[in-house]
Enzyme design. Structure first.
Site, mmCIF file in Angstrom:
data_model
loop_
_atom_site.group_PDB
_atom_site.id
_atom_site.type_symbol
_atom_site.label_atom_id
_atom_site.label_comp_id
_atom_site.label_asym_id
_atom_site.label_seq_id
_atom_site.Cartn_x
_atom_site.Cartn_y
_atom_site.Cartn_z
ATOM 1 N N ASP A 38 45.493 42.911 40.567
ATOM 2 C CA ASP A 38 45.821 44.047 41.421
ATOM 3 C C ASP A 38 46.689 45.050 40.658
ATOM 4 O OD1 ASP A 38 46.200 45.700 43.584
ATOM 5 O OD2 ASP A 38 47.286 44.244 44.797
ATOM 6 N N ASP A 90 45.169 48.682 38.510
ATOM 7 C CA ASP A 90 45.674 49.986 38.935
ATOM 8 C C ASP A 90 46.318 50.735 37.767
ATOM 9 O OD1 ASP A 90 44.776 49.697 41.473
ATOM 10 O OD2 ASP A 90 46.721 49.631 42.445
ATOM 11 N N TYR A 136 48.390 35.987 47.472
ATOM 12 C CA TYR A 136 48.023 36.801 48.634
ATOM 13 C C TYR A 136 47.473 35.953 49.777
ATOM 14 C CZ TYR A 136 48.442 41.026 45.734
ATOM 15 O OH TYR A 136 48.905 42.033 44.927
ATOM 16 N N LYS A 179 50.800 33.989 33.235
ATOM 17 C CA LYS A 179 52.239 33.878 32.957
ATOM 18 C C LYS A 179 52.548 32.404 32.736
ATOM 19 C CE LYS A 179 56.254 35.977 32.527
ATOM 20 N NZ LYS A 179 56.532 36.780 31.312
#
Length: 361
Positions: A247, A251, A142, A191
């Site tokens: 993020d 959620d 981001y 990952k």
């Protein structure tokens, strides 16, 4: 001692849910004989309409003189056509940067009384679950290099994921420290089978783990973590992860609790100052209708009492009051409860306030 709290109501339902949290804090003030001084500041679209800036200098100066920030929500269709740097959402990003808030603590709790509200089957959530996602907030893809360009094959775009050792060390310590106050288990989500940043992430997390030998550490790939959250959410205690994975995963977990309106969050750095806000958006279509769920903001105020103001007993009293209201089967319209009683924003706030007691445990 008087605690100074910056109150950033924002847009849409932000003013309503923040008002509910302020009412709860006023009740805490009465019961625990604690003084709060509330400083209203403009943020988001409301600030842009007045000053032409979603995060005015006056707001930042006031916040820097306060012990913490209670934040509502920002954004709405009205401001969608503004340049990126002037959109209401720039306020929260700028605020995180100003306070060096690199960590986001986001609890995902399913209360046993609300198991019918969860999309998961009853046998999976029979006893509820209590997860805390610790998300790195100011690094990663981001905030990495971004560009869009054209070549002989047409348009291309690039977003670069980058993490430094220092960034990983500090968020890892935040996660292990959080786990020490809970069930002493950290699941680090990455990952590492594909990404170089994840390989560095895993290496550094394992090194920091040596400082916390009491805590159990395991690693999980992001795709597996998303599946495991649905299959068996109670296996998790603290989830440590990067900005983009946090993020997504937080959620997902929020919806497993039955409603995004129930979840609080805290954004903090190394100091005691923090930004406390619900995770839901501004929901302008619900603004002013007495229909929004204020519990995420009320529980954010509880997190503020514990993490920034050092008032854990007062924080527990809010959490106990929320649980008691659920036990009495009161809820807002976004939550399904078999045989429950649906009430509005103001009434659920009043019910929680009247259940706040000193030493309720």
């Amino acid at each position: 001692m008087t605690y100074r709290i910056a109150v950033a109501r924002g847009d849409g339902v932000g003013p309503e849910v923040v008002e509910s949290a302020v009412q709860i804090l006023n009740r805490i003030s009465e019961v625990f004989e604690i003084e709060f001084e509330f400083k209203d500041v403009l943020v988001g679209g409301a600030a842009y309409d007045v000053t032409g800036n979603p995060l005015p200098e006056d707001t930042l100066n006031t916040i820097k003189g306060c012990d913490s920030v209670l934040f509502g929500a920002v954004g709405g269709d009205k401001w969608d056509d503004l340049p990126h740097e002037l959109r209401p959402e720039a306020a929260i990003l700028g605020l995180r940067k100003a306070l060096k808030a690199y960590s986001n603590l986001r609890p995902g709790i399913l209360y046993p009384q609300l198991k019918e509200a969860s999309p998961l089957k009853n046998h999976i959530v029979e006893n509820g679950f209590d997860i805390c996602v610790v998300r790195e907030l100011t690094g990663g893809i981001y905030f990495g290099r971004k560009r869009t360009w054209e070549d002989e094959n047409g348009e291309r775009a690039e977003d670069v994921e980058e993490y430094s050792r220092e960034e990983i060390e500090r968020i890892a310590r935040k996660a292990f420290h959080t786990a020490m106050k809970r069930r002493k288990k950290v699941t680090s989500v990455d990952k590492a089978n594909v990404l170089h940043t994840s390989r560095l992430w895993r290496k550094v997390v394992e090194e920091i783990h040596l400082e916390y030998p009491q805590v159990e550490l395991n690693h999980m790939y992001i795709d597996n973590a998303c599946m495991q959250a649905v299959r068996n959410p109670s296996q998790f205690d603290v989830i440590l992860t990067s900005n983009i994975f946090g993020d997504i995963l937080s959620d997902e977990i929020s919806m497993l609790t039955g409603s995004i309106g129930l979840l609080p969050s805290a954004s903090m750095g190394d100091g005691t100052e923090g930004i406390y806000e619900p995770i839901h958006g501004s929901a302008p279509d619900l603004a002013g209708l007495d229909r929004v769920n204020p519990i995420g903001t009320i529980l954010s105020a509880s997190m503020m009492l514990e993490h920034s103001l050092g008032l854990p007993e007062a924080a527990r009293s809010i959490e106990d009051a929320v649980k008691k209201v659920f036990e009495e089967k009161y809820h807002t319209e976004d939550v399904f409860m078999e045989g429950g009683k649906t009430v509005g924003t103001k009434e659920i706030t009043r019910l929680i306030a009247q259940n706040i007691e000193k030493g309720a445990n």
